[in-house]
Enzyme design. Sequence first.
Site, PDB file in Angstrom:
ATOM      1  N   LYS A 194       0.918  -1.166  -0.041  1.00  0.00           N
ATOM      2  CA  LYS A 194       0.028   0.015   0.078  1.00  0.00           C
ATOM      3  C   LYS A 194       0.971   1.218  -0.076  1.00  0.00           C
ATOM      4  CE  LYS A 194      -3.570   2.560   2.386  1.00  0.00           C
ATOM      5  NZ  LYS A 194      -4.588   2.344   3.400  1.00  0.00           N
ATOM      6  N   ARG A 204     -10.788   9.728   1.583  1.00  0.00           N
ATOM      7  CA  ARG A 204     -10.797  10.557   2.845  1.00  0.00           C
ATOM      8  C   ARG A 204     -11.831  11.547   3.006  1.00  0.00           C
ATOM      9  NH1 ARG A 204      -3.988  11.184   3.045  1.00  0.00           N
ATOM     10  NH2 ARG A 204      -3.608   8.679   2.751  1.00  0.00           N
ATOM     11  N   LYS A 221       1.272  10.009   5.601  1.00  0.00           N
ATOM     12  CA  LYS A 221       1.474   8.556   6.083  1.00  0.00           C
ATOM     13  C   LYS A 221       2.854   7.928   5.922  1.00  0.00           C
ATOM     14  CE  LYS A 221      -3.546   8.067   6.602  1.00  0.00           C
ATOM     15  NZ  LYS A 221      -4.729   6.949   6.607  1.00  0.00           N
ATOM     16  N   LYS A 252      -2.051  -1.531  -3.744  1.00  0.00           N
ATOM     17  CA  LYS A 252      -2.928  -0.467  -3.843  1.00  0.00           C
ATOM     18  C   LYS A 252      -2.262   0.830  -3.899  1.00  0.00           C
ATOM     19  CE  LYS A 252      -5.820   1.919  -0.573  1.00  0.00           C
ATOM     20  NZ  LYS A 252      -6.519   1.924   0.778  1.00  0.00           N
ATOM     21  N   SER A 278      -9.802   5.481  -5.100  1.00  0.00           N
ATOM     22  CA  SER A 278     -10.948   6.646  -5.081  1.00  0.00           C
ATOM     23  C   SER A 278     -10.308   7.445  -6.412  1.00  0.00           C
ATOM     24  CB  SER A 278     -11.411   7.394  -3.970  1.00  0.00           C
ATOM     25  OG  SER A 278      -9.933   7.734  -3.537  1.00  0.00           O
ATOM     26  N   TYR A 317     -14.530   1.221  -7.738  1.00  0.00           N
ATOM     27  CA  TYR A 317     -16.008   1.920  -7.498  1.00  0.00           C
ATOM     28  C   TYR A 317     -16.785   1.865  -8.676  1.00  0.00           C
ATOM     29  CZ  TYR A 317     -13.416   3.379  -3.423  1.00  0.00           C
ATOM     30  OH  TYR A 317     -12.692   3.669  -2.377  1.00  0.00           O
TER      31      TYR A 317
HETATM   32  C1  PBG Z   1      -7.228   3.705   5.315  1.00  0.00           C
HETATM   33  C2  PBG Z   1      -7.273   3.451   3.978  1.00  0.00           C
HETATM   34  C3  PBG Z   1      -7.687   4.229   2.722  1.00  0.00           C
HETATM   35  C4  PBG Z   1      -8.172   3.668   1.621  1.00  0.00           C
HETATM   36  C5  PBG Z   1      -8.722   2.458   2.070  1.00  0.00           C
HETATM   37  N1  PBG Z   1      -8.146   2.316   3.380  1.00  0.00           N
HETATM   38  C6  PBG Z   1      -7.075   5.695   2.813  1.00  0.00           C
HETATM   39  C7  PBG Z   1      -5.686   6.050   3.280  1.00  0.00           C
HETATM   40  O1  PBG Z   1      -4.808   5.384   3.232  1.00  0.00           O
HETATM   41  O2  PBG Z   1      -5.470   7.255   3.736  1.00  0.00           O
HETATM   42  C8  PBG Z   1      -8.119   4.351   0.231  1.00  0.00           C
HETATM   43  C9  PBG Z   1      -9.019   3.895  -0.751  1.00  0.00           C
HETATM   44  C10 PBG Z   1      -9.188   4.726  -1.930  1.00  0.00           C
HETATM   45  O3  PBG Z   1      -8.840   5.588  -2.026  1.00  0.00           O
HETATM   46  O4  PBG Z   1     -10.456   4.358  -2.464  1.00  0.00           O
HETATM   47  N2  PBG Z   1      -6.995   2.696   6.153  1.00  0.00           N
END
Ligand code: PBG
Length: 329
Positions: A194, A204, A221, A252, A278, A317
Amino acid sequence: MFRRPRRNRKSKAVRALVQEHRVQVENLIMPLFLMEDPSKEEIIPSLPMAKRQGIDKILSEIETCTALGIHSYMMFPKIAESKKDKTGSYSLAQENYYLQAAEKIKKHFPEINLISDVALDPYSSDGHDGVVENGKILNDVTVEILAEMSVAQAQAGFDMIGPSDMMDGRVGFIREALDENGFTDTAIMSYTAKYASAFYGPFRDALDSAPVDDPNIPKDKYTYQMDPANKQEAMIEAELDYLEGADFLMVKPALHYLDIIHKLHEEFDIPIAAYHVSGECSMLYAACKNGWLDYKTAMPETLLSIKRAGATAIISYFAKDFAQMIKNK
Ligand code: PBG
């Protein structure tokens, strides 16, 4: 000319015969955003293909989507600001409405595959995936909470646990906690590689889960999510998750990381999931809305590229629209 590759493209029948990859509705996982008010539904301006929905709406959404052939769902909760704290204690609370919703969903649709989200960010008053102390995200304290959260989710009926936090060692910890509590059949879909991506913005917005604006809290992060520049590092993460007992390895985002999907698919013998996140979905959608791209062809081509790279399961999505398109074909 001895070799004329166009011969294998000359008719629809031949093209279908030689087609190497195909996205099936069964490969798709549909994300769901749960909100507390059971009968309410809200639009998410930066993510127009998704909605925030109360449990009643979610139940009818699942009914519609299972009829279209979607059998896997990944659910995320939007938690009220008043319920957030530093350790995300609401994630374990008896009255947690996310756990109650899962129970309801599995009662109505026992045959679906319901996937959870394990991380502190929806519950954290700091907006981080782990516990923050003195400006640092604590690994080992967080992992203990994540294991408890996973057991609570398994108890609520989730079929797969989805740790999205990127703490070290959490898959093993979660596996052990699940097994100790008798949930040996509950699977783990681990967010393995990730990345600290700019493409999570609309998500978010959906959950109001971004890191808070406070000088003592890191705004990004980067100390736990991976550097987008790194490929080799994904192998370490994958190896650890594999050895710790993950059932799926997830990459991801998906589109900007097709090389990572490909690499993990080549190197590991368990299914690879890809999260078409997203921001990746919204930018395509926006271009289509603007008339710059054709949704009916650009969207499936995008999903196909993720599949071709080596993903078995795709979280997108666009799941519902894709399923609808296949049905109307
Ligand atoms: C956080 C989490 C995130 C997403 C899924 N779980 C965002 C982040 O790490 O801030 C993002 C998924 C998306 O953008 O569709 N645990």
